[in-house]
Scaffold this motif. Structure first.
Motif, PDB file in Angstrom:
ATOM      1  N   UNK A 255      16.493 -51.189 -14.858  1.00 45.89           N
ATOM      2  CA  UNK A 255      16.325 -49.752 -15.109  1.00 45.89           C
ATOM      3  C   UNK A 255      17.392 -48.888 -14.446  1.00 45.89           C
ATOM      4  N   UNK A 256      17.769 -49.216 -13.211  1.00 40.12           N
ATOM      5  CA  UNK A 256      18.805 -48.422 -12.546  1.00 40.12           C
ATOM      6  C   UNK A 256      20.188 -48.704 -13.138  1.00 40.12           C
ATOM      7  N   UNK A 257      20.433 -49.934 -13.585  1.00 38.14           N
ATOM      8  CA  UNK A 257      21.683 -50.207 -14.296  1.00 38.14           C
ATOM      9  C   UNK A 257      21.747 -49.401 -15.587  1.00 38.14           C
ATOM     10  N   UNK A 258      20.607 -49.296 -16.282  1.00 38.25           N
ATOM     11  CA  UNK A 258      20.550 -48.455 -17.487  1.00 38.25           C
ATOM     12  C   UNK A 258      20.926 -47.013 -17.160  1.00 38.25           C
ATOM     13  N   UNK A 259      20.413 -46.515 -16.043  1.00 37.63           N
ATOM     14  CA  UNK A 259      20.730 -45.145 -15.632  1.00 37.63           C
ATOM     15  C   UNK A 259      22.227 -44.984 -15.386  1.00 37.63           C
ATOM     16  N   UNK A 260      22.818 -45.929 -14.681  1.00 33.96           N
ATOM     17  CA  UNK A 260      24.249 -45.859 -14.392  1.00 33.96           C
ATOM     18  C   UNK A 260      25.071 -45.922 -15.673  1.00 33.96           C
ATOM     19  N   UNK A 261      24.695 -46.810 -16.579  1.00 37.88           N
ATOM     20  CA  UNK A 261      25.403 -46.923 -17.859  1.00 37.88           C
ATOM     21  C   UNK A 261      25.297 -45.614 -18.641  1.00 37.88           C
TER      22      UNK A 261
END
Length: 306
Positions: A255-261
């Protein structure tokens, strides 16, 4: 397949070795690595490596085998991932909860610079709480974490001061909205939040800059020198202040990788990549990163630029 393994040698900390392709668990996808980034903390692990060390936590590439349990991205999807280890290789098995799908506009080189540093910055700002209108101080700011944190904090309305070793290492941070200084003792406090990553003699100086009711978040020891605090000074200092240790780790990361992307894709976050090289040059890049000759992130490409 090829992978990089630790040698234990300071001048050439890794070398290529042949290894079997990893067999993913039911909840893991097999990713063909197109790019990976290296972190300064990993260079320290390579100085006295465990026999079973398989370094590599920041990867981007292509899913070539989907997870058997049906979770996560399918075959052919481009992804960024944060595996527990083993990413400096042609293939790596990554838990699907620690993967994010990449849009066409974000290349693997850019994506590989996101995981550890980006996750650290994102989660540390959450730890700091609402920062709009607050004064922040960040030490050791010229690495990947510092650039991400500065851009995110400035965009959130913080007034952020960063400490770097030289004007060149602080140039991009100033462009991102930071007030850049080169001597921690000369910073003009007090600060509502102090983010301290240097350790050694810097930690007590940073603590002295904290405002009443403020929070010091200690998240690293880049100087590799133990810090000593005089708690009588602390108790006589900012009333109601808090000292807190922070470490970014804790899956799921997806989920946090999704946010960064999403932030990168929308132009609100810009990975600062100071070095891109073919992974045949990983040993040299690791030495330069350890000796602070790289500003921002260092990314290695597997099989050519991506």
């Amino acid at each position: 397949m090829k992978r990089l393994i630790a040698t234990g040698e300071r001048a050439r900390p890794v070398e290529f070795a042949e290894d079997a392709q990893p067999v993913p668990a039911a909840d893991e996808a097999l990713v063909r690595v197109e790019a990976f980034s290296v972190n300064r903390g990993e260079t320290f692990l390579l100085e006295n490596p465990r026999p079973d060390l398989r370094p590599g936590k920041d990867v981007a590439g292509l899913v070539v085998r989907a997870a058997a349990d049906g979770s996560g991205p399918g075959v052919g999807m481009r992804v960024v991932g944060h595996p527990p280890c083993g990413g400096w290789a042609e293939y790596v098995a990554v838990p699907t909860h620690s993967l994010a799908v990449l849009p066409p506009a974000i290349g693997s080189t850019e994506a590989a610079a996101l995981p550890l540093a980006g996750l650290t910055a994102l989660r540390m700002l959450r730890t700091a709480g609402a920062v709009a209108g607050r004064r922040l101080l960040l030490t050791g700011a010229s690495g990947g974490v510092g650039h991400y944190l500065t851009e995110l904090a400035a965009a959130a309305g913080a007034e952020i001061t960063v400490v770097t070793a030289s004007p060149e290492r602080g140039r991009r941070l100033a462009e991102l909205g930071a007030d850049v200084v080169h001597d921690l003792g000369e910073t003009r406090g007090p600060f509502d939040v102090v983010l301290e990553s240097t350790g050694g003699t810097a930690l007590p100086v940073a603590l002295s800059k904290l405002a009443a009711g403020g929070m010091l978040i200690w998240f690293g020891q880049a100087s590799r020198t133990p810090a000593t605090l005089d708690f009588f000074d602390f108790f006589n200092g900012p009333e109601g202040a808090v000292i807190r240790h922070f470490h970014y780790a804790g899956a799921p990361y997806g989920p946090d990788l999704d946010t960064l992307v999403t932030l990168v894709g929308s132009g609100r976050l810009h990975p600062e990549i100071g070095r891109v090289a073919d992974w045949a040059d990983t040993a040299t890049v690791l030495v330069d990163l350890r000796e602070r000759r790289v500003r921002g992130k260092a990314v290695l490409t597997v099989g050519g630029p991506r």
